[in-house]
Design an enzyme around this catalytic site. Structure first.
Site, PDB file in Angstrom:
ATOM      1  CB  CYS A 104      -1.966   3.727   8.177  1.00 47.79           C
ATOM      2  SG  CYS A 104      -3.014   4.567   6.950  1.00 47.79           S
ATOM      3  CB  CYS A 114     -15.948  -6.820   5.162  1.00 44.05           C
ATOM      4  SG  CYS A 114     -17.264  -6.606   6.377  1.00 44.05           S
ATOM      5  CB  CYS A 139     -19.382   0.453   7.741  1.00 49.15           C
ATOM      6  SG  CYS A 139     -18.392  -0.599   8.826  1.00 49.15           S
ATOM      7  CB  CYS A 169      -0.903  -0.003   1.238  1.00 47.19           C
ATOM      8  SG  CYS A 169      -2.046   1.401   1.295  1.00 47.19           S
ATOM      9  CB  CYS A 199      -1.626  -0.515   8.182  1.00 48.20           C
ATOM     10  SG  CYS A 199      -2.205  -1.657   6.899  1.00 48.20           S
ATOM     11  NE  ARG A 243     -19.292  -5.624  11.737  1.00 50.02           N
ATOM     12  CZ  ARG A 243     -19.467  -4.597  10.898  1.00 50.02           C
ATOM     13  NH1 ARG A 243     -18.456  -3.838  10.539  1.00 50.02           N
ATOM     14  NH2 ARG A 243     -20.673  -4.346  10.418  1.00 50.02           N
ATOM     15  CB  CYS A 264     -19.309  -4.170   3.980  1.00 50.55           C
ATOM     16  SG  CYS A 264     -18.557  -2.624   4.562  1.00 50.55           S
TER      17      CYS A 264
END
Length: 357
Positions: free
Chosen positions: A73, A113, A206, A69, A76, A276, A146
């Site tokens: 972040c 998801c 969400c 990616c 992550c 959740r 999702c």
């Protein structure tokens, strides 16, 4: 002087009226000196039970594209420059995604998801995801899908909805005040914008949190209140998984009690919303996971994006042992009354009545 249980009773009454706690009430939930954790759990369970009974909704994650990616972040393992020894692969096929989704649906999952690493989807990515949704829905038309693809641009939410997506996930993760401490390649405002684009495009919003990254009580409350302003339909609460090879490796700040208090805060802030229980629950809540079901009405089943979760059979046994039931495909998750909150505009532009500004 109002005693502890009376204060919690008042907070429960407010939540049953769908009123948000005050800032001081929210902070008190996180402080051991204000409330005993088991009193907090018992009070929050009254809210959870009122709106969701003893049902637990099962969800599963499918990582469509792992690693590499361009975003940085710090929590992550897929981030730019990550040294984490994780699976790295390009897009899996729609058939493979559908087969994985099918296993989860047969195990009781109501929502799938679909997640792909990256700053945001390109046009080719939108087409790929659309094909994947079609493959999943072709075999399991009742399942919610999702999608989580990063930052959205104009028109992309609408295209995903037309392809069959039900919801879009994009977490705020932490407070606006400290967002720059965990990421430099995009901003808190960028994330808020994407959640709003998703909702405006007809997708169920969400958005949730990651706790355990060094945030203060004030940061957690700021984040919860910022999320409440976005009015999401579901709020995943993640607990940091400090993966080796990331800047937050070795960050182990959470205790089971702290996790329960955070979940209770989110239940009081989102009384009639799907809260959740998400990543990191096994390693931080440990033997207190069943208590977390008294707060959250939804849970991820199986593995996460780059780390393994508790076996699904163990999750289902835990749910049964704790006196809860898995929510069926035909059951409504959000209470019917929540949909009554939508009011068609009858004032302002295009009418003779003044706006409510």
């Amino acid at each position: 002087m109002v005693d502890t249980l009376d204060r919690l009773d008042q907070l429960v009454d407010k939540s049953l009226r769908r009123e948000a706690p005050t800032r001081e009430e929210a902070l008190a939930l996180l402080r051991p000196d204000d409330f005993d954790v088991f009193d907090v759990v018992a009070a929050a369970f009254r809210v959870r039970r009122h709106f969701f009974g003893r049902r637990v909704k099962l969800n599963t994650l499918i990582n469509l594209k792992s690693g590499l990616c361009p975003e940085d972040c710090s929590y992550c393992s897929q981030r730019l420059g990550s040294g984490s020894d994780i699976l790295k692969y390009s897009w899996i096929s729609p058939a493979e995604a559908a087969a994985t989704a099918g296993q989860a649906v047969r195990a009781g999952a109501k929502r799938v998801c679909l997640v792909a690493s990256g700053r945001g989807p390109g046009e080719r990515d939108i087409r790929r995801v659309g094909e994947t949704i079609g493959a999943i829905k072709g075999e399991h038309p009742e399942v919610e899908v999702c999608v989580c693809l990063g930052l959205l641009t104009e028109g992309q939410a609408e295209r995903l909805r037309e392809a069959g997506a039900h919801a879009y996930n994009h977490n705020l993760n932490t407070s606006a005040e400290r967002y720059a401490d965990i990421c430099s390649t995009h901003t808190f405002a960028d994330r808020v914008d994407t959640v709003r684009r998703a909702a405006a495009g007809g997708l169920s919003p969400c958005s949730g949190a990651i706790v355990g990254m060094g945030e203060s009580d004030d940061d957690i409350v700021d984040m919860a209140f910022a999320l409440r302003e976005l009015d999401p339909d579901s709020v995943p609460v993640n607990f940091l998984i400090p993966m080796e090879g990331t800047p937050l490796a070795g960050t182990w700040e959470l205790t089971p009690e702290r996790c329960l208090r955070v979940l209770a805060l989110f239940r009081f802030c989102f009384p009639d919303v799907e809260v959740r229980l998400s990543g990191g629950r096994e390693i931080h809540l440990r033997s207190l996971q069943p208590l977390a079901l008294h707060l959250a009405n939804s849970v991820f089943l199986g593995d996460y994006l780059t780390s393994e979760g508790q076996p699904g059979a163990d999750d289902r046994q835990m749910i049964a042992d704790a006196g809860f039931t898995v929510e069926g495909a035909a059951e409504r998750t959000l209470p019917q009354a929540r949909h009554d909150l939508v009011a068609v505009r009858r004032r302002g532009a295009g009418t003779e009545l003044p706006p409510n500004t």
